[in-house]
Design a protein around this motif. Sequence first.
Motif, PDB file in Angstrom:
ATOM      1  N   MET A  23       0.808  -1.219   0.000  1.00  0.00           N
ATOM      2  CA  MET A  23       0.000   0.000   0.000  1.00  0.00           C
ATOM      3  C   MET A  23       0.845   1.274   0.000  1.00  0.00           C
ATOM      4  O   MET A  23       0.641   2.156  -0.838  1.00  0.00           O
ATOM      5  CB  MET A  23      -0.976  -0.019   1.182  1.00  0.00           C
ATOM      6  CG  MET A  23      -2.066  -1.066   0.986  1.00  0.00           C
ATOM      7  SD  MET A  23      -3.152  -1.395   2.387  1.00  0.00           S
ATOM      8  CE  MET A  23      -3.435   0.152   3.144  1.00  0.00           C
ATOM      9  N   TYR A  24       1.799   1.380   0.923  1.00  0.00           N
ATOM     10  CA  TYR A  24       2.647   2.568   0.944  1.00  0.00           C
ATOM     11  C   TYR A  24       3.519   2.680  -0.304  1.00  0.00           C
ATOM     12  O   TYR A  24       3.599   3.758  -0.903  1.00  0.00           O
ATOM     13  CB  TYR A  24       3.500   2.623   2.215  1.00  0.00           C
ATOM     14  CG  TYR A  24       4.434   3.809   2.206  1.00  0.00           C
ATOM     15  CD1 TYR A  24       3.945   5.103   2.360  1.00  0.00           C
ATOM     16  CD2 TYR A  24       5.797   3.644   1.990  1.00  0.00           C
ATOM     17  CE1 TYR A  24       4.790   6.199   2.323  1.00  0.00           C
ATOM     18  CE2 TYR A  24       6.647   4.729   1.951  1.00  0.00           C
ATOM     19  CZ  TYR A  24       6.145   6.004   2.117  1.00  0.00           C
ATOM     20  OH  TYR A  24       6.981   7.076   2.062  1.00  0.00           O
ATOM     21  N   TYR A  27       1.385   3.985  -3.186  1.00  0.00           N
ATOM     22  CA  TYR A  27       1.116   5.406  -2.997  1.00  0.00           C
ATOM     23  C   TYR A  27       2.356   6.251  -3.320  1.00  0.00           C
ATOM     24  O   TYR A  27       2.280   7.223  -4.071  1.00  0.00           O
ATOM     25  CB  TYR A  27       0.656   5.652  -1.556  1.00  0.00           C
ATOM     26  CG  TYR A  27       0.593   7.107  -1.175  1.00  0.00           C
ATOM     27  CD1 TYR A  27      -0.453   7.908  -1.606  1.00  0.00           C
ATOM     28  CD2 TYR A  27       1.600   7.686  -0.402  1.00  0.00           C
ATOM     29  CE1 TYR A  27      -0.503   9.248  -1.268  1.00  0.00           C
ATOM     30  CE2 TYR A  27       1.554   9.019  -0.049  1.00  0.00           C
ATOM     31  CZ  TYR A  27       0.501   9.800  -0.490  1.00  0.00           C
ATOM     32  OH  TYR A  27       0.453  11.123  -0.162  1.00  0.00           O
ATOM     33  N   ILE A  31       3.082   9.123  -6.347  1.00  0.00           N
ATOM     34  CA  ILE A  31       3.583  10.465  -6.020  1.00  0.00           C
ATOM     35  C   ILE A  31       4.905  10.723  -6.744  1.00  0.00           C
ATOM     36  O   ILE A  31       5.128  11.803  -7.294  1.00  0.00           O
ATOM     37  CB  ILE A  31       3.756  10.628  -4.488  1.00  0.00           C
ATOM     38  CG1 ILE A  31       2.414  10.478  -3.771  1.00  0.00           C
ATOM     39  CG2 ILE A  31       4.422  11.950  -4.148  1.00  0.00           C
ATOM     40  CD1 ILE A  31       1.358  11.476  -4.193  1.00  0.00           C
TER      41      ILE A  31
END
Length: 149
Positions: A23-24, A27, A31
Amino acid sequence: MGSRLWTLLTYVHTLAGPATMLMYPLYASVIAMETATKLDDEQWLAYWILYSFLTLLEMLLQPLLEWIPIWYDMKLLFVAWLVLPQFRGAAFIYDKFVREKLFKTYGDGAQHSTKKDGAVHSTKKSPNSSKLKKLISFSSLKKGKHGAT
């Protein structure tokens, strides 16, 4: 009361892996794609290369890893080191090990020397330089298709 706490810790431990490993990084990768700097792109591309390699290795060695009771915890700590921006572990491992192996396998192109006129001339080709050129031209071709909109 103690069993509820243990159940909660088990759920948190179970969710820590996907949050840290998927998940991180997903993300942060999105970005990184939207920023102008190349540094974060290198970190996340290196992470996905290493994560893929770790996943494949884990699939192959699954029967052996089942006998190591703390394997999941060790993997979680290692991936956290790869992911956390304070450490930039993925970029570190890529620079120190993967890139070095890549250049040993595919060569570093031509050896260069500077003549008196200041021009750089190729003096010796690596036997694997054509492999590296094919690899780079393939990746450049893909970039060109996405960049020419």
